[in-house]
Design an enzyme around this catalytic site. Structure first.
Site, PDB file in Angstrom:
ATOM      1  N   ASP A  79       0.510  -0.938  -0.412  1.00  0.00           N
ATOM      2  CA  ASP A  79      -0.138  -0.345  -0.125  1.00  0.00           C
ATOM      3  C   ASP A  79       0.888   0.907  -0.547  1.00  0.00           C
ATOM      4  OD1 ASP A  79      -2.354   1.392   0.015  1.00  0.00           O
ATOM      5  OD2 ASP A  79      -2.407   1.141   2.034  1.00  0.00           O
ATOM      6  N   GLY A 177      -8.325   6.928   7.526  1.00  0.00           N
ATOM      7  CA  GLY A 177      -8.630   7.049   9.354  1.00  0.00           C
ATOM      8  C   GLY A 177     -10.318   7.227   9.737  1.00  0.00           C
ATOM      9  N   HIS A 204     -10.101   3.852  -1.629  1.00  0.00           N
ATOM     10  CA  HIS A 204      -9.796   4.568  -0.508  1.00  0.00           C
ATOM     11  C   HIS A 204     -10.602   4.710   0.846  1.00  0.00           C
ATOM     12  CE1 HIS A 204      -5.425   3.472  -1.828  1.00  0.00           C
ATOM     13  NE2 HIS A 204      -5.348   3.816  -2.877  1.00  0.00           N
ATOM     14  N   GLY A 206     -11.949   3.101   3.079  1.00  0.00           N
ATOM     15  CA  GLY A 206     -12.547   2.250   3.475  1.00  0.00           C
ATOM     16  C   GLY A 206     -13.925   2.904   4.551  1.00  0.00           C
ATOM     17  N   THR A 207     -13.138   2.231   5.533  1.00  0.00           N
ATOM     18  CA  THR A 207     -13.747   1.637   6.947  1.00  0.00           C
ATOM     19  C   THR A 207     -14.497   3.314   7.334  1.00  0.00           C
ATOM     20  OG1 THR A 207     -11.784   1.662   8.085  1.00  0.00           O
ATOM     21  CG2 THR A 207     -12.872   2.373   9.434  1.00  0.00           C
ATOM     22  N   THR A 229      -8.360   1.280   8.869  1.00  0.00           N
ATOM     23  CA  THR A 229      -8.748   1.582  10.512  1.00  0.00           C
ATOM     24  C   THR A 229      -9.619   0.526  10.879  1.00  0.00           C
ATOM     25  OG1 THR A 229      -7.897   4.193   9.431  1.00  0.00           O
ATOM     26  CG2 THR A 229     -10.024   3.352  11.466  1.00  0.00           C
TER      27      THR A 229
HETATM   28  P1  13P Z   1      -8.840   3.337   5.967  1.00  0.00           P
HETATM   29  O1  13P Z   1      -7.893   3.720   7.017  1.00  0.00           O
HETATM   30  O2  13P Z   1     -10.012   4.156   6.135  1.00  0.00           O
HETATM   31  O3  13P Z   1     -10.195   2.066   6.234  1.00  0.00           O
HETATM   32  O4  13P Z   1      -9.161   3.291   4.621  1.00  0.00           O
HETATM   33  C1  13P Z   1      -7.516   2.648   4.161  1.00  0.00           C
HETATM   34  C2  13P Z   1      -6.764   3.060   2.717  1.00  0.00           C
HETATM   35  O5  13P Z   1      -7.212   3.413   1.925  1.00  0.00           O
HETATM   36  C3  13P Z   1      -5.737   2.528   2.901  1.00  0.00           C
HETATM   37  O6  13P Z   1      -4.708   2.267   1.305  1.00  0.00           O
END
Ligand code: 13P
Length: 283
Positions: A79, A177, A204, A206-207, A229
């Site tokens: 990543d 985040g 990106h 997604g959380t 996250t």
């Molecule tokens: P989050 O930390 O919001 O889940 O995003 C993950 C991400 O896009 C990793 O590159």
């Protein structure tokens, strides 16, 4: 399994593949177990911080051992990596794909370098994710909370076509985040990019997105859905809860802690696979 094989199929059938950032042996094993249980493809992601904290050789050894003979399509992805030497080392070692993150550099310089990264990746049968706009937020020490400038559709399409990247990560109002409020997302940009280039899009941040947002964006072509996250929070909170119980009972048994945390991680990963429509899509 090559990243492109996993994503091209997901794009064609319009489901999303969870791309989960693991950070130790337990989380790696648990997300793989979820994929096997759900008969789902899975992308395992490692940040540069994780590569450094575990060590490239040990991390890759864990990956090789845990995926030997696995019956669902899985791939190992690096990543956000701004460092060319880490990209080179991971590709040499066997990572299936990398995200070369030169998003804070001018597009022309980003393009010049990503063309080199694509050539490097192709030489070992690996794939490349590209981005020209930073995703807001700091993840494992990479990135910034400043909202980066968005490029026009023409600039993005030109970058994708000239660089030869296999998957593209646009900035659409998403952030790494925890979201303080539900994000407003530019879903049309995903449709426009997929229509113009035919390549899968990486979502990106997604959380914290809603089920409706996931469904809409996946239908538009977000075939790779990143979760980092969410796993950190699940991991830390399950540990905390278990340790509070252990303290109250004055019982200190590490394997019971690992069993609880693993179960919570498997459940979380499986939940995303259900949401993204990838259950039963293994081949
Ligand atoms: P989050 O930390 O919001 O889940 O995003 C993950 C991400 O896009 C990793 O590159």
């Amino acid at each position: 399994m090559p990243l492109k094989d996993i994503l091209d199929r997901a794009l064609a059938e319009r489901y999303g593949v969870a791309a989960i950032n693991i950070f130790n042996d337990l989380t790696l094993e648990a997300v793989l177990a979820a994929a096997v249980e759900q008969r789902s493809p899975l992308i395992v992601q490692t940040s540069v911080k994780t590569v450094r904290s575990i060590g490239l050789d040990v991390l890759y050894g864990m990956w090789e051992t845990m995926t030997a003979g696995i019956e669902v399509p899985v791939c190992l992805h690096l990543d956000h990596c701004p460092e060319r030497d880490v990209i080179t080392e991971c590709l040499r070692k066997g990572w299936n794909s990398v995200l070369f993150d030169a998003s804070r550099q001018p597009v022309e310089e980003n393009l010049r370098q990503v063309i080199e990264v694509v050539a490097q990746a192709r030489a070992v049968g690996a794939h490349v994710e590209g981005e020209i706009e930073a995703i807001t937020g700091v993840e494992d020490g990479v990135g910034s909370d400043d909202v980066a400038k968005r490029q026009s559709l023409e600039v993005a399409v030109d970058f994708i076509q000239r660089s030869g990247v296999d998957v593209f990560a646009p900035s659409i109002g998403n952030a790494h985040g925890v979201y303080v409020a539900e994000p407003t997302l530019d879903a049309q940009r995903v449709t426009d990019l997929v229509q113009a280039t035919g390549i899968p899009i990486a979502l990106h941040g997604g959380t914290g997105m809603t089920d409706a947002q996931f469904a809409d964006l996946i239908a538009r072509g977000c075939a790779k859905v990143n979760i980092s996250t969410g796993l950190k929070v699940t991991f830390m909170k399950t540990n905390l809860e278990f340790l509070r119980g252990a303290e109250a009972a004055n019982k200190w048994d590490p394997p019971s802690l690992f069993r609880d945390v693993r179960a919570a991680v498997v459940e979380m990963a499986a939940g995303y696979m259900v949401k993204f429509g990838s259950v039963g899509k293994a081949w």
